[in-house]
Scaffold this active site. Sequence first.
Site, PDB file in Angstrom:
ATOM      1  N   ASP A 103     -20.428 -37.027  28.508  1.00 45.96           N
ATOM      2  CA  ASP A 103     -21.001 -37.753  28.919  1.00 45.96           C
ATOM      3  C   ASP A 103     -20.743 -36.658  29.890  1.00 45.96           C
ATOM      4  OD1 ASP A 103     -21.593 -39.776  27.768  1.00 45.96           O
ATOM      5  OD2 ASP A 103     -19.720 -40.915  28.402  1.00 45.96           O
TER       6      ASP A 103
HETATM    7  N1  URA Z   1     -16.883 -41.056  24.333  1.00 47.82           N
HETATM    8  C1  URA Z   1     -17.339 -41.524  25.013  1.00 47.82           C
HETATM    9  O1  URA Z   1     -17.144 -42.888  26.555  1.00 47.82           O
HETATM   10  N2  URA Z   1     -17.772 -40.253  26.561  1.00 47.82           N
HETATM   11  C2  URA Z   1     -18.191 -39.428  25.718  1.00 47.82           C
HETATM   12  O2  URA Z   1     -18.457 -38.386  27.002  1.00 47.82           O
HETATM   13  C3  URA Z   1     -17.439 -38.928  24.770  1.00 47.82           C
HETATM   14  C4  URA Z   1     -17.167 -40.036  23.635  1.00 47.82           C
END
Ligand code: URA
Length: 242
Positions: A103
Site C-alpha cells: 500500500d
Molecule cells: N497488507 C496490507 O494491509 N497492506 C500492505 O501494504 C501489505 C499487506
Amino acid sequence: MRLDRYVSIATHSPRSEVTRLIRGGHVKIGTQVVKDGGVHVTVGKDAVQVKGQALEAPGTLVLMMHKPQGVVTTTEEGAGPTVMGLIPRDLQRKALAPIGRLDKDTTGLLLLTTDGDLNHALTHPRRHVERAYRAELAGELCSNAEAQFEQGVQLQDGTLCQPATLERLGPVSARIVLREGRYHQVKRMVAACGSTVLRLHRERIGQLWLDPLLPPGSVRRLDGDELQALGVAWPQDTVESA
Ligand code: URA
C-alpha cells in the site's frame, strides 16, 4: 552463448579485454579455469567467475527496494509518485515490474524483477511464499487473536483467510506472517481482531530479509546469497537481450 560474449556483456568490457582475461586464466566456469573464449556457457545454469567474483548473467534482473511511505506500487504513470520513479537510471528496464504490491503508506521490502516467471512463482497463491510484516497498532488486539490467525481470520466481509502467524511484540506492536496476498490483508485481519494498523512495514519475503543498511527510498540489485534465498538458481543479469 560463447564464454567471451557472456563475460563481455556481464562486465560491460570490450571483447579484446575479455580475451586477455580468459587467456590469462582469470575466468572460471564452475570451479574450472577456462582459457578458450569459444566455450559454450548455458545462461541460467553455468556459474561464471572473473578473478574470483561471480558474474551476473544476461537475462534477468532482481532488485530490492526499501519502499518509503507515499509512493504507489504501480508501473502506470499518472498516479503520483510511484516506486518506478525511485529506480536509478542504470537499473531501469522496460520489463521491470514489482513483485506484488505494498500500500502507499506501507514501508519496507519490495522486490522488482524483469523475470515474469520469478514474479509469478513468488506471488502465486498456491506457492504460499511467506511475507513478514511489522505492524504498529492503534490499540490492543483481542485476547484470542493468535488463535484466530492460526486458524484463519474471518474478515469483516466474510472472507476466510489462510492460516497466518501473529506474534505480539508489545501491547500495540506485532509481527504478522502471511502466506497469501489479499488486498489490504494485514489491515483487514487486524481490523477483524479489534484494532487498526497505524504503521506497516514489510521485513521479509520467503527467506529474504530487507537489508537493514538499505535506506528508505533506495534500490539495489540482489547479491548471489539473496538470489539463492529466493530460490533463484542463476546469477543475476545485467542486460535483457543477449
Ligand atoms: N497488507 C496490507 O494491509 N497492506 C500492505 O501494504 C501489505 C499487506
